[in-house]
Design an enzyme around this catalytic site. Structure first.
Site, short mmCIF file in Angstrom:
data_model
loop_
_atom_site.label_atom_id
_atom_site.label_comp_id
_atom_site.label_asym_id
_atom_site.label_seq_id
_atom_site.Cartn_x
_atom_site.Cartn_y
_atom_site.Cartn_z
N GLY A 7 46.52 43.35 40.01
CA GLY A 7 47.24 43.24 41.27
C GLY A 7 47.72 41.83 41.46
N GLY A 8 48.57 41.64 42.43
CA GLY A 8 49.06 40.31 42.75
C GLY A 8 48.03 39.53 43.55
N ARG A 10 46.05 38.17 46.51
CA ARG A 10 45.65 38.75 47.79
C ARG A 10 46.02 40.22 47.92
NH1 ARG A 10 43.11 35.92 46.83
NH2 ARG A 10 43.02 33.72 47.14
N LYS A 13 42.40 43.35 44.97
CA LYS A 13 41.78 43.74 43.70
C LYS A 13 40.32 43.33 43.60
CE LYS A 13 43.97 39.86 41.39
NZ LYS A 13 44.51 39.32 42.63
N ALA A 32 32.11 34.78 36.90
CA ALA A 32 33.21 34.04 37.52
C ALA A 32 33.81 33.08 36.50
CB ALA A 32 32.70 33.27 38.73
N THR A 33 35.12 33.10 36.37
CA THR A 33 35.79 32.25 35.38
C THR A 33 36.44 31.02 36.01
OG1 THR A 33 37.86 33.48 35.55
CG2 THR A 33 36.26 34.22 33.89
N HIS A 48 33.98 33.17 48.14
CA HIS A 48 33.70 34.33 47.29
C HIS A 48 32.20 34.53 47.12
CE1 HIS A 48 37.39 36.12 45.61
NE2 HIS A 48 37.94 34.96 45.87
N ARG A 49 31.46 33.45 46.90
CA ARG A 49 30.00 33.56 46.75
C ARG A 49 29.36 34.15 47.99
NH1 ARG A 49 29.03 27.62 44.44
NH2 ARG A 49 29.56 28.01 42.28
N ARG A 52 29.75 38.04 48.48
CA ARG A 52 29.10 38.94 47.52
C ARG A 52 27.65 39.18 47.92
NH1 ARG A 52 31.99 35.75 43.66
NH2 ARG A 52 30.13 34.52 43.29
#
Length: 171
Positions: A7-8, A10, A13, A32-33, A48-49, A52
């Site tokens: 997906g693009g 935002r 995804k 996580a990359t 993000h952390r 989750r």
């Protein structure tokens, strides 16, 4: 089961990937990359952390994705990788030869990886062809990676405006 969610920016995804990982009802390892190259990216990684589940395992690996997959994949584990386009960027900015080595390692790892795997990546091929050489290399490498993963994965989902569109489903 291996699945690819595209997906693009935002598009929803990552949220979809996290929902699917939780839905499996097994242990989740989040790979996580991203690398925190500036303050804004550090803040983004922290957000993000925080969203989750605390019980999920976390591995931060910008380059050696195949190695980390081998270390953490198991029959009773869902491994969620977010995001492959950041990983491709890291590879492109590494020493010469790293890109090809790590891509080949990933493809080999996916052949016999146990458990469940969710791969998240940005679809970047719908815009104009970039003017800069590095940007064109990035767009090309991401597109080739997605094509290869589309063949390998049993499920491929495109996410648009938070809505998942199934491109390929398990038989």
């Amino acid at each position: 089961m291996k699945q690819l969610i595209l997906g693009g920016a935002r598009s929803g995804k990552s949220r979809l990937a996290e929902q699917r990982a939780q839905g499996f009802g097994c242990r989740v390892v989040y790979i996580a990359t991203a690398q925190a190259g500036d303050g804004e990216m550090s803040d983004r990684i922290l957000r993000h952390r925080e969203q989750r589940p605390a019980e999920w395992g976390l591995v931060e690996e910008p380059i050696a994705l195949a190695q980390v997959l081998h270390e953490h994949a198991a029959d009773d584990v869902c491994v969620l990788v977010d995001c492959l386009t950041l990983w491709v960027t890291n590879l492109l900015l590494s020493d010469p030869g790293v890109l090809e080595r790590e891509l080949n390692a990933l493809y080999q790892a996916l052949d016999n990886l146990p458990g469940k795997l969710i791969l998240v990546s940005n679809e970047v091929g719908w815009g104009i062809v970039p003017m800069g050489e590095l940007s064109r290399q990035f767009q090309d490498q991401a597109g080739w990676l997605h094509q290869r993963l589309g063949e390998i994965c049993e499920r491929v989902t495109l996410t648009v405006a938070g809505i998942p569109l199934e491109i390929k489903q398990p038989l």
